[in-house]
Design a protein around this motif. Structure first.
Motif, PDB file in Angstrom:
ATOM      1  N   PHE A   1      65.274  56.218  51.824  1.00 13.62           N
ATOM      2  CA  PHE A   1      66.022  55.272  50.993  1.00 13.62           C
ATOM      3  C   PHE A   1      66.823  56.015  49.914  1.00 13.62           C
ATOM      4  CE2 PHE A   1      66.012  52.526  47.137  1.00 13.62           C
ATOM      5  CZ  PHE A   1      66.935  51.598  47.587  1.00 13.62           C
ATOM      6  N   ALA A   2      66.174  56.995  49.272  1.00 14.73           N
ATOM      7  CA  ALA A   2      66.859  57.747  48.208  1.00 14.73           C
ATOM      8  C   ALA A   2      68.076  58.473  48.786  1.00 14.73           C
ATOM      9  CB  ALA A   2      65.899  58.733  47.567  1.00 14.73           C
TER      10      ALA A   2
ATOM     11  N   PRO B   1      60.727  65.869  43.826  1.00 16.54           N
ATOM     12  CA  PRO B   1      59.388  65.363  43.488  1.00 16.54           C
ATOM     13  C   PRO B   1      58.736  64.598  44.641  1.00 16.54           C
ATOM     14  CG  PRO B   1      60.962  64.800  41.762  1.00 16.54           C
ATOM     15  CD  PRO B   1      61.743  65.361  42.882  1.00 16.54           C
ATOM     16  N   LEU B   2      59.560  63.850  45.375  1.00 16.29           N
ATOM     17  CA  LEU B   2      59.014  63.092  46.504  1.00 16.29           C
ATOM     18  C   LEU B   2      58.525  64.031  47.603  1.00 16.29           C
ATOM     19  CD1 LEU B   2      61.631  60.185  46.730  1.00 16.29           C
ATOM     20  CD2 LEU B   2      59.262  60.001  46.010  1.00 16.29           C
TER      21      LEU B   2
ATOM     22  N   TYR C   1      40.389  52.837  50.895  1.00 24.73           N
ATOM     23  CA  TYR C   1      41.480  53.684  50.411  1.00 24.73           C
ATOM     24  C   TYR C   1      41.233  55.125  50.844  1.00 24.73           C
ATOM     25  CZ  TYR C   1      42.896  49.960  47.239  1.00 24.73           C
ATOM     26  OH  TYR C   1      43.334  48.777  46.700  1.00 24.73           O
TER      27      TYR C   1
ATOM     28  N   LEU D   1      55.203  65.421  46.622  1.00 22.48           N
ATOM     29  CA  LEU D   1      54.155  64.410  46.820  1.00 22.48           C
ATOM     30  C   LEU D   1      53.791  64.304  48.311  1.00 22.48           C
ATOM     31  CD1 LEU D   1      52.847  62.709  44.660  1.00 22.48           C
ATOM     32  CD2 LEU D   1      54.420  60.861  45.194  1.00 22.48           C
TER      33      LEU D   1
ATOM     34  N   MET E   1      48.705  47.889  61.806  1.00 20.84           N
ATOM     35  CA  MET E   1      50.081  48.215  61.418  1.00 20.84           C
ATOM     36  C   MET E   1      51.098  47.901  62.520  1.00 20.84           C
ATOM     37  SD  MET E   1      49.377  51.736  59.349  1.00 20.84           S
ATOM     38  CE  MET E   1      50.611  51.616  58.091  1.00 20.84           C
TER      39      MET E   1
ATOM     40  N   ALA F   1      60.671  56.286  51.160  1.00 19.90           N
ATOM     41  CA  ALA F   1      61.330  56.428  49.854  1.00 19.90           C
ATOM     42  C   ALA F   1      62.366  57.550  49.926  1.00 19.90           C
ATOM     43  CB  ALA F   1      60.304  56.725  48.777  1.00 19.90           C
TER      44      ALA F   1
ATOM     45  N   PRO G   1      66.260  54.851  43.462  1.00 19.34           N
ATOM     46  CA  PRO G   1      65.349  55.489  44.418  1.00 19.34           C
ATOM     47  C   PRO G   1      63.907  55.556  43.913  1.00 19.34           C
ATOM     48  CG  PRO G   1      67.367  56.749  44.258  1.00 19.34           C
ATOM     49  CD  PRO G   1      67.421  55.714  43.187  1.00 19.34           C
ATOM     50  N   MET G   2      63.735  55.891  42.635  1.00 26.78           N
ATOM     51  CA  MET G   2      62.378  55.973  42.086  1.00 26.78           C
ATOM     52  C   MET G   2      61.726  54.596  42.013  1.00 26.78           C
ATOM     53  SD  MET G   2      61.085  58.813  41.639  1.00 26.78           S
ATOM     54  CE  MET G   2      61.828  60.160  42.515  1.00 26.78           C
TER      55      MET G   2
ATOM     56  N   LEU H   1      49.489  55.670  55.510  1.00 28.02           N
ATOM     57  CA  LEU H   1      50.295  54.599  54.917  1.00 28.02           C
ATOM     58  C   LEU H   1      51.092  55.150  53.729  1.00 28.02           C
ATOM     59  CD1 LEU H   1      50.920  51.517  54.843  1.00 28.02           C
ATOM     60  CD2 LEU H   1      49.014  51.283  53.280  1.00 28.02           C
ATOM     61  N   PHE H   2      50.421  55.949  52.892  1.00 29.12           N
ATOM     62  CA  PHE H   2      51.121  56.492  51.726  1.00 29.12           C
ATOM     63  C   PHE H   2      52.146  57.559  52.134  1.00 29.12           C
ATOM     64  CE2 PHE H   2      47.462  54.536  49.667  1.00 29.12           C
ATOM     65  CZ  PHE H   2      48.153  53.715  48.805  1.00 29.12           C
TER      66      PHE H   2
ATOM     67  N   PHE I   1      60.586  53.740  45.344  1.00 27.39           N
ATOM     68  CA  PHE I   1      59.338  54.433  45.690  1.00 27.39           C
ATOM     69  C   PHE I   1      58.136  53.733  45.055  1.00 27.39           C
ATOM     70  CE2 PHE I   1      56.207  57.562  44.098  1.00 27.39           C
ATOM     71  CZ  PHE I   1      55.567  57.778  45.312  1.00 27.39           C
TER      72      PHE I   1
ATOM     73  N   VAL J   1      66.446  64.195  42.778  1.00 26.12           N
ATOM     74  CA  VAL J   1      65.751  62.945  43.115  1.00 26.12           C
ATOM     75  C   VAL J   1      64.695  63.170  44.201  1.00 26.12           C
ATOM     76  CG1 VAL J   1      66.113  60.644  44.097  1.00 26.12           C
ATOM     77  CG2 VAL J   1      67.692  61.511  42.397  1.00 26.12           C
TER      78      VAL J   1
ATOM     79  N   VAL K   1      55.094  55.614  52.943  1.00 29.69           N
ATOM     80  CA  VAL K   1      55.815  55.131  51.758  1.00 29.69           C
ATOM     81  C   VAL K   1      56.725  56.241  51.239  1.00 29.69           C
ATOM     82  CG1 VAL K   1      55.561  54.406  49.353  1.00 29.69           C
ATOM     83  CG2 VAL K   1      54.070  53.440  51.102  1.00 29.69           C
ATOM     84  N   ILE K   2      56.192  57.479  51.202  1.00 26.08           N
ATOM     85  CA  ILE K   2      57.000  58.589  50.671  1.00 26.08           C
ATOM     86  C   ILE K   2      58.164  58.902  51.614  1.00 26.08           C
ATOM     87  CG2 ILE K   2      56.953  60.987  49.894  1.00 26.08           C
ATOM     88  CD1 ILE K   2      53.927  60.520  49.378  1.00 26.08           C
TER      89      ILE K   2
END
Lengths: 653, 155
Positions: free
Chosen positions: A363-364, A396-397, A344, A400, A271, A360, B102-103, A352-353, B106, A393, A356-357
């Protein structure tokens, strides 16, 4: 003092520019002497920035109201301590504070690399640090000089914004700045590694302390900001997804992602490109945050926007992004990893995941913050994007992310076997199921709070399992008792367990946030003397009111008796303050805080006949937000405490 | 049979969990969270303590006492102050971008991560094949031992 301050700023600018010239010369001519000279010039800049900072402090302490900046943010009635902290109340002082810390950090980098001058990345690291310093010193000397004189000497100053006269505000801005400025060092090392043609893992090891420490400062800054909003603004909450709050939260999210994946790169040499992207992004987002605050392009509850510095920051930010991402593209072949994720079902892939969250979320938040501008540009319609949007928005992220945080310790590095995972998963799953059932019986049935607390239980149980497994292994290996083995284990493996402690802090914060947002109770009423207002199990009786004068304010105060289930508990007192330098009165929050809940009282209005309007709220579990924040910061610090002794050899018994 | 029972059970549990949410009617402060204060402070109405916010609260209270629902109050406010009064953009027209992007970001990120992880995993397998051809293969048992030892190593 004004002259000294001005001269010091120019001298610092001269030295930083000199450092750049010498370093570029040294790199082009491949001459070691030039690089040595550049390093010395860089190491000398804090001398001048410190003189400038001391000059400004002196001017505030002595009420030098011929200086525009001092006149704008202080007055004679201001308590001495706040006079000193008014240093960073406005833009000019904030930038001076920024450049002062940056120069100190640059000097520390110069000292740390004293034996690495022959290494190719070193002069480039100095160059990036000096470049950043030149930008800020240019702003200070040419655009927004804190030593600018007025054409007259004012008899008194305008005073400090009453809302900033709060202990939280003393530490909130400098800690945020320390976080922002701190990320310059990892950015400089990353660019240095790429420009020097050596983008392996060595730069990451050197910046681990810098990146975690900057993250710690950013965390402290954000938490203190929330705490200040809670006790000062009087609306009963601590996070409103305001653009300026988001401006600090976005780089925090990306920095958190970087701290996680840098561990993978250190352990597994993978990475590399990803980490370069993250650290460049973190630095650019720190600048973007400042741009957002200083440009005033978005409406914010913070009243220091629109200062004309936005354009400069935009150009600098674009330059940093172009340079950083350009270098990543240019160095792509050298950055490509020799190793890779094997399964995985490995800790690497959960990291890594988790990245991503986190990205995200960043970004959101960024997209939501900027959406009003986008909407206006595209449709011509003005829209507002505030708390409900971000909660909808991002929640939920976040959930997770909690799930991944819980799963992470259960999965081993490289490749976990399914049987191992099942074995590790059993206990936390059982505890979470029992906890979930308990929550359901206790009446916590709304979807988000139920999931948030259940997942917190899951994370906490996986962390305690980790502690338990480690302690048991140490007990088995050394024969020590569990009570001795546990602290020894945690101390000796503090970089690993520090991370778990930080995650425990997250758990506590989630519980506090869930409790205070989902189960808040409030009531508002106008009362005459002797009348009561009830909220939850509490009843407040309005006893008496009065007015008095303090140094820089007139105060209306009201006193109440609090009863819980009919039993007298305590007295509380709340105030409305009319500061001499403010048009609007401020409401002083009265707070009764316990581990279970806060009783939060404000007085929005006082009538002509002493009747008072009271807003009373019961905010459950708020204190756990602050405790969780402290634990998170403690975990972060714990993970970077250096080793002082040789590694202990554990005897086998 | 089992499948149908299981599905029914899941739906039942879900409905029980949702009871408090479904049967919920909006309180005044929940209605206030729908709006921004229009005094220019940038605060949500529910958070603002200025005089203007009191006037707006009074208006909401009046509408509520007249028996207007949350939706009607929101519609009234929008017609009076414009969409800018809403604390979050209504889900229609271009505003859908605010909720969708945003979703989408993701999911796109997740797909990229899975793709990367797959590529890394397969390239690793190729390397392993090459290694085993060259005779550097380790037994699974040995690998497991090394892995455990690595996990127990101090950082």
């Amino acid at each position: 003092m004004v002259e000294l301050g001005n001269l010091s700023q120019y001298a610092a600018l001269g030295f930083a520019l000199g450092a750049i010239i010498l370093l570029v010369g040294g790199i082009i001519r491949n001459d070691f002497r030039y690089i040595m000279g550049g390093r010395r010039a860089l190491a000398f800049t804090p001398l001048f920035t410190t003189m400038a900072a001391l000059s400004l402090t002196y001017l505030f302490a002595t009420d030098a109201f011929q200086v525009e900046y001092v006149m704008s943010y202080s007055d004679r009635a201001l308590p001495f301590f706040y006079k000193l902290t008014a240093f960073w109340a406005g833009q000019d002082g904030s930038l001076l504070f920024w450049v002062w810390t940056l120069s100190l950090f640059a000097a520390v980098v110069a000292f740390n690399t004293r034996n690495e001058l022959e290494q190719r990345p070193t002069p480039y690291i100095y160059l990036v640090m000096a470049g950043c310093m030149v930008f800020f010193l240019f702003l200070l000397t040419r655009v927004t000089n804190p030593f600018e004189l007025l054409p007259f000497t004012s008899r008194d100053g305008r005073g400090l914004n009453p809302m900033l006269q709060n202990p939280g505000m003393i530490f909130h801005p400098p800690t945020l700045f320390l976080g922002y400025v701190g990320f310059t060092v990892p950015f400089a090392y990353a660019l240095g590694a790429m420009m020097g043609g050596n983008p392996d893992e060595s730069w990451l090891k050197k910046i681990r302390v810098w990146s975690v420490l900057s993250w710690v400062f950013l965390t402290i800054g954000i938490i203190l900001g929330g705490q200040w909003a809670y006790v000062e603004l009087g609306w009963g909450g601590y996070w409103a997804w305001d653009p300026v709050e988001n401006a600090s939260f976005i780089p925090w999210l990306v920095a958190t992602a970087f701290i996680h994946t840098s561990i993978i790169q250190e352990r597994r040499n993978i990475m590399r490109v990803w980490n370069m992207v993250l650290i460049v992004l973190t630095f650019v987002l720190c600048l973007f945050g400042t741009y957002l605050v200083r440009s005033g392009i978005l409406q914010s509850v913070h009243d220091f926007g629109a200062t004309g510095l936005g354009g400069y920051f935009l150009v600098f930010m674009a330059g940093a992004a172009l340079l950083g991402f350009g270098l990543i593209v240019f160095s792509y072949q050298r950055l490509r990893s020799e190793h890779s994720i094997e399964s995985y079902l490995s800790r690497e892939s959960t990291f890594l995941f988790n990245n991503v969250i986190l990205l995200a979320l960043a970004f959101a938040t960024l997209f939501g913050t900027m959406f009003p501008l986008l909407s206006e540009a595209v449709t011509g319609n003005k829209v507002t994007v505030s708390q409900p949007f971000f909660n909808r928005v991002n929640t939920p992220l976040f959930l997770l992310l909690l799930l991944i945080t819980g799963l992470c310790p259960l999965i081993g590095w490289r490749k976990a076997s399914a049987s191992n995972l099942r074995k590790n998963f059993l206990l936390p799953a059982a505890v979470t199921t029992a906890g979930g059932l308990g929550l359901f019986i206790a009446g916590i049935r709304e979807v988000y709070p139920f999931l948030a607390v259940s997942l917190s239980i899951f994370i906490a149980s996986t962390i305690f399992q980790e502690f338990w497994t480690g302690t048991r292994a140490r007990v088995r290996l050394t024969g020590e008792g569990a009570l001795i083995a546990f602290p020894k284990l945690v101390w000796k493996m503090r970089s690993r367990y520090g991370g778990f402690v930080a995650h425990l802090g997250v758990v506590l914060m989630v519980i506090g946030i869930t409790g205070s947002y989902a189960y808040k109770q409030e009531n508002q009423a106008t009362l005459k003397q002797g009348q009561t207002i009830a909220v939850g199990d509490y009843t407040l009786r309005y006893d008496r009111a009065g007015t008095y004068s303090d140094r820089n304010r007139e105060v209306q105060a009201a006193e109440f008796s609090i009863f819980r289930d009919g039993q007298y508990l305590d007295k509380m007192r709340t105030e409305r303050r009319f500061y001499t330098n403010a048009e609007q009165p401020t409401t002083e929050v009265s707070l009764r805080s316990t581990l279970l809940e806060d009783l939060y009282v404000t007085m929005p209005a006082v009538g002509e006949n002493q009747e008072v309007t009271l807003k009373v709220a019961v905010n459950p579990l708020v204190i756990w937000v602050w405790i969780g924040g402290f634990v998170m910061v403690f975990g972060g610090i714990m993970s970077i405490i250096p080793r002082f002794t040789r590694r202990e050899i554990i005897p086998h018994v | 049979m089992f499948d149908r029972r299981f599905k029914s059970l899941v739906i039942l549990v879900f409905l029980v969990l949702m009871v408090p949410v479904l049967g919920h009617s909006a309180t005044l402060s929940e209605i206030e969270t729908e709006f921004m204060c229009d005094c220019g402070c940038g605060d949500m109405l529910v958070n603002c303590t200025c005089e203007r916010s009191d006037e707006m609260r009074g208006l909401i209270s009046q509408m509520n006492n007249q028996g207007q629902s949350k939706t009607q109050i929101v519609a009234n406010f929008v017609s009076q102050f414009g969409e800018v009064i809403l604390s979050s953009p209504p889900r229609k027209g271009f505003n859908l971008v605010a909720y969708g992007v945003p979703m989408t970001g993701f999911f796109f990120g997740a797909i990229v991560a899975v793709t990367l992880a797959r590529r890394w995993r397969f390239s690793r397998r190729d390397e392993e094949d090459e290694e085993s051809e060259s005779g550097d293969d380790l037994s699974e048992e040995m690998e497991e031992r090394i892995r455990e030892e690595l996990e127990n190593l101090e950082d």
